[in-house]
Write a protein that holds these residues in place. Structure first.
Motif, PDB file in Angstrom:
ATOM      1  N   ALA A 296      13.044  -5.516  -3.730  1.00  0.00           N
ATOM      2  CA  ALA A 296      14.025  -4.472  -4.050  1.00  0.00           C
ATOM      3  C   ALA A 296      14.855  -4.836  -5.270  1.00  0.00           C
ATOM      4  CB  ALA A 296      14.928  -4.237  -2.842  1.00  0.00           C
ATOM      5  N   ILE A 297      15.309  -6.099  -5.344  1.00  0.00           N
ATOM      6  CA  ILE A 297      16.141  -6.532  -6.464  1.00  0.00           C
ATOM      7  C   ILE A 297      15.407  -6.376  -7.791  1.00  0.00           C
ATOM      8  CG2 ILE A 297      17.190  -8.562  -7.552  1.00  0.00           C
ATOM      9  CD1 ILE A 297      17.932  -9.522  -4.736  1.00  0.00           C
ATOM     10  N   PHE A 298      14.114  -6.713  -7.791  1.00  0.00           N
ATOM     11  CA  PHE A 298      13.360  -6.722  -9.047  1.00  0.00           C
ATOM     12  C   PHE A 298      12.523  -5.458  -9.237  1.00  0.00           C
ATOM     13  CE2 PHE A 298      14.334 -11.176  -8.283  1.00  0.00           C
ATOM     14  CZ  PHE A 298      14.817 -11.551  -9.517  1.00  0.00           C
ATOM     15  N   LEU A 299      12.807  -4.422  -8.434  1.00  0.00           N
ATOM     16  CA  LEU A 299      12.186  -3.110  -8.610  1.00  0.00           C
ATOM     17  C   LEU A 299      10.660  -3.177  -8.515  1.00  0.00           C
ATOM     18  CD1 LEU A 299      14.381  -1.769 -11.555  1.00  0.00           C
ATOM     19  CD2 LEU A 299      14.757  -1.514  -9.093  1.00  0.00           C
ATOM     20  N   VAL A 300      10.192  -3.951  -7.541  1.00  0.00           N
ATOM     21  CA  VAL A 300       8.760  -4.035  -7.271  1.00  0.00           C
ATOM     22  C   VAL A 300       8.440  -3.079  -6.119  1.00  0.00           C
ATOM     23  CG1 VAL A 300       6.838  -5.506  -6.588  1.00  0.00           C
ATOM     24  CG2 VAL A 300       8.659  -6.429  -8.049  1.00  0.00           C
ATOM     25  N   ARG A 301       7.609  -2.089  -6.384  1.00  0.00           N
ATOM     26  CA  ARG A 301       7.203  -1.132  -5.361  1.00  0.00           C
ATOM     27  C   ARG A 301       6.018  -1.701  -4.581  1.00  0.00           C
ATOM     28  NH1 ARG A 301       7.070   1.393  -9.986  1.00  0.00           N
ATOM     29  NH2 ARG A 301       4.858   1.975  -9.789  1.00  0.00           N
ATOM     30  N   VAL A 302       6.091  -1.615  -3.269  1.00  0.00           N
ATOM     31  CA  VAL A 302       5.058  -2.208  -2.419  1.00  0.00           C
ATOM     32  C   VAL A 302       4.429  -1.133  -1.543  1.00  0.00           C
ATOM     33  CG1 VAL A 302       4.544  -3.892  -0.612  1.00  0.00           C
ATOM     34  CG2 VAL A 302       6.278  -4.413  -2.356  1.00  0.00           C
ATOM     35  N   ARG A 303       3.122  -1.108  -1.520  1.00  0.00           N
ATOM     36  CA  ARG A 303       2.382  -0.226  -0.611  1.00  0.00           C
ATOM     37  C   ARG A 303       1.499  -1.090   0.281  1.00  0.00           C
ATOM     38  NH1 ARG A 303       0.241   4.886   0.415  1.00  0.00           N
ATOM     39  NH2 ARG A 303      -2.002   4.951   0.816  1.00  0.00           N
ATOM     40  N   VAL A 304       1.511  -0.799   1.585  1.00  0.00           N
ATOM     41  CA  VAL A 304       0.669  -1.498   2.558  1.00  0.00           C
ATOM     42  C   VAL A 304      -0.405  -0.531   3.034  1.00  0.00           C
ATOM     43  CG1 VAL A 304       0.591  -2.718   4.761  1.00  0.00           C
ATOM     44  CG2 VAL A 304       2.610  -2.931   3.277  1.00  0.00           C
ATOM     45  N   ARG A 305      -1.648  -0.967   2.969  1.00  0.00           N
ATOM     46  CA  ARG A 305      -2.778  -0.146   3.417  1.00  0.00           C
ATOM     47  C   ARG A 305      -3.505  -0.867   4.551  1.00  0.00           C
ATOM     48  NH1 ARG A 305      -5.566   1.338  -2.388  1.00  0.00           N
ATOM     49  NH2 ARG A 305      -6.957   2.586  -1.074  1.00  0.00           N
ATOM     50  N   GLY A 306      -3.866  -0.123   5.591  1.00  0.00           N
ATOM     51  CA  GLY A 306      -4.675  -0.690   6.668  1.00  0.00           C
ATOM     52  C   GLY A 306      -3.900  -1.285   7.823  1.00  0.00           C
ATOM     53  N   ALA A 307      -2.584  -1.101   7.863  1.00  0.00           N
ATOM     54  CA  ALA A 307      -1.773  -1.701   8.920  1.00  0.00           C
ATOM     55  C   ALA A 307      -2.154  -1.197  10.307  1.00  0.00           C
ATOM     56  CB  ALA A 307      -0.290  -1.441   8.663  1.00  0.00           C
ATOM     57  N   ALA A 308      -2.742  -0.013  10.398  1.00  0.00           N
ATOM     58  CA  ALA A 308      -3.100   0.562  11.702  1.00  0.00           C
ATOM     59  C   ALA A 308      -4.114  -0.295  12.450  1.00  0.00           C
ATOM     60  CB  ALA A 308      -3.645   1.974  11.518  1.00  0.00           C
ATOM     61  N   SER A 309      -4.865  -1.135  11.729  1.00  0.00           N
ATOM     62  CA  SER A 309      -5.882  -1.971  12.379  1.00  0.00           C
ATOM     63  C   SER A 309      -5.270  -3.108  13.194  1.00  0.00           C
ATOM     64  CB  SER A 309      -6.836  -2.553  11.331  1.00  0.00           C
ATOM     65  OG  SER A 309      -6.150  -3.445  10.460  1.00  0.00           O
ATOM     66  N   LEU A 310      -3.949  -3.307  13.090  1.00  0.00           N
ATOM     67  CA  LEU A 310      -3.286  -4.428  13.770  1.00  0.00           C
ATOM     68  C   LEU A 310      -2.468  -3.975  14.973  1.00  0.00           C
ATOM     69  CD1 LEU A 310      -1.950  -6.259  10.587  1.00  0.00           C
ATOM     70  CD2 LEU A 310      -4.132  -6.622  11.768  1.00  0.00           C
ATOM     71  N   GLN A 311      -2.666  -2.799  15.463  1.00  0.00           N
ATOM     72  CA  GLN A 311      -1.785  -2.240  16.472  1.00  0.00           C
ATOM     73  C   GLN A 311      -2.035  -2.742  17.889  1.00  0.00           C
ATOM     74  OE1 GLN A 311      -1.980   2.030  15.998  1.00  0.00           O
ATOM     75  NE2 GLN A 311      -0.599   2.022  14.235  1.00  0.00           N
ATOM     76  N   ASP A 312      -3.075  -3.543  18.132  1.00  0.00           N
ATOM     77  CA  ASP A 312      -3.334  -3.978  19.507  1.00  0.00           C
ATOM     78  C   ASP A 312      -2.498  -5.189  19.917  1.00  0.00           C
ATOM     79  OD1 ASP A 312      -4.549  -6.067  18.194  1.00  0.00           O
ATOM     80  OD2 ASP A 312      -6.577  -5.612  18.861  1.00  0.00           O
ATOM     81  N   GLY A 313      -1.745  -5.774  18.989  1.00  0.00           N
ATOM     82  CA  GLY A 313      -0.804  -6.835  19.338  1.00  0.00           C
ATOM     83  C   GLY A 313      -1.392  -8.223  19.503  1.00  0.00           C
TER      84      GLY A 313
END
Length: 231
Positions: free
Chosen positions: A39-56
């Protein structure tokens, strides 16, 4: 600003270990640190594929590695808590080594095969106890676009623990913080999480074969087109 923010949050994390010896509070502080830097350095972050980790389930994450900013990116945006398997030399540095130890991260001595095997066994036990592990299987940051050969440690940990091996590709961090620089630049980066590769404890699958599949999956993720939508 980069060093000052890291030092301040590192000191807070170390103090928090006196309250929470299991490392959960330290991970939450590390998550805040990673997000704060972006946030401080204005770096935009996108995460793709997080749904594959939903089983815990606890996983072994294995990622490519371009930049010093990759580690705070992982802490800030990988959507599950984890511990890092990192080079043993970091444990010899005052303050840093103590912090890593208190947070539950694990060393690996790549110069000593016998110790490295013990490190892998220790990491597998941690995964079996419910803690995910992050490994950078290239063994260090790339200095060029050419991929370095993946080491088999992540595959061995996954096979010994029976945990899924999850390929991860980082894109864009070299432009944001090039090798040899401490000047973080505004920009866009992506954290691309692949489908877990299932394993089972003691299965006959070769760690070499599993590493080949991991390498192929990380390369495929890395070659996906960059996100073209709003930042």
């Amino acid at each position: 600003m980069l060093l000052a923010t890291t030092a301040a949050m590192g000191a807070l994390s170390l103090l928090s270990s006196l309250i929470d010896s299991r490392g959960g509070l330290q991970h939450r502080i590390a998550r805040a640190w990673g997000r704060m830097l972006m946030a401080i350095f204005l770096v935009r972050v996108r995460v793709r594929g997080a749904a594959s980790l939903q089983d815990g389930r606890a996983c072994v994450f294995a990622s490519n590695h371009f930049s010093l900013i990759d580690t705070p990116l992982m802490f800030g945006f990988l959507p599950v808590p984890f511990r890092v398997l990192a080079r043993a030399g970091l444990w010899q540095i005052p303050f840093i080594g103590w912090h890593l130890n208190r947070a539950g991260h694990l060393p690996v001595d790549r110069q000593n095969p016998r110790r490295a095997a013990r490190n892998v066994a220790q990491a597998a036990r941690k995964v079996q106890s419910g803690r995910s592990i992050l490994v950078f299987p290239e063994g260090g940051r790339r200095r060029s676009d050419q991929a370095r050969r993946f080491k088999t440690g992540a595959a061995h940990i996954a096979i010994r623990s029976g945990a899924p091996l999850v390929p991860v590709a980082i894109a864009g961090t070299r432009a944001v913080l090039p090798p040899g620089s401490w000047h973080l630049r505004p920009g866009a980066v992506e954290l691309r999480i692949g489908s877990p590769i299932e394993t089972a404890p003691g299965e006959a699958r070769s760690a070499i074969d599993l590493t080949r599949r991991l390498t192929s999956e990380v390369a495929r993720l890395a070659e996906l087109p960059a996100y073209a939508g709003p930042g």
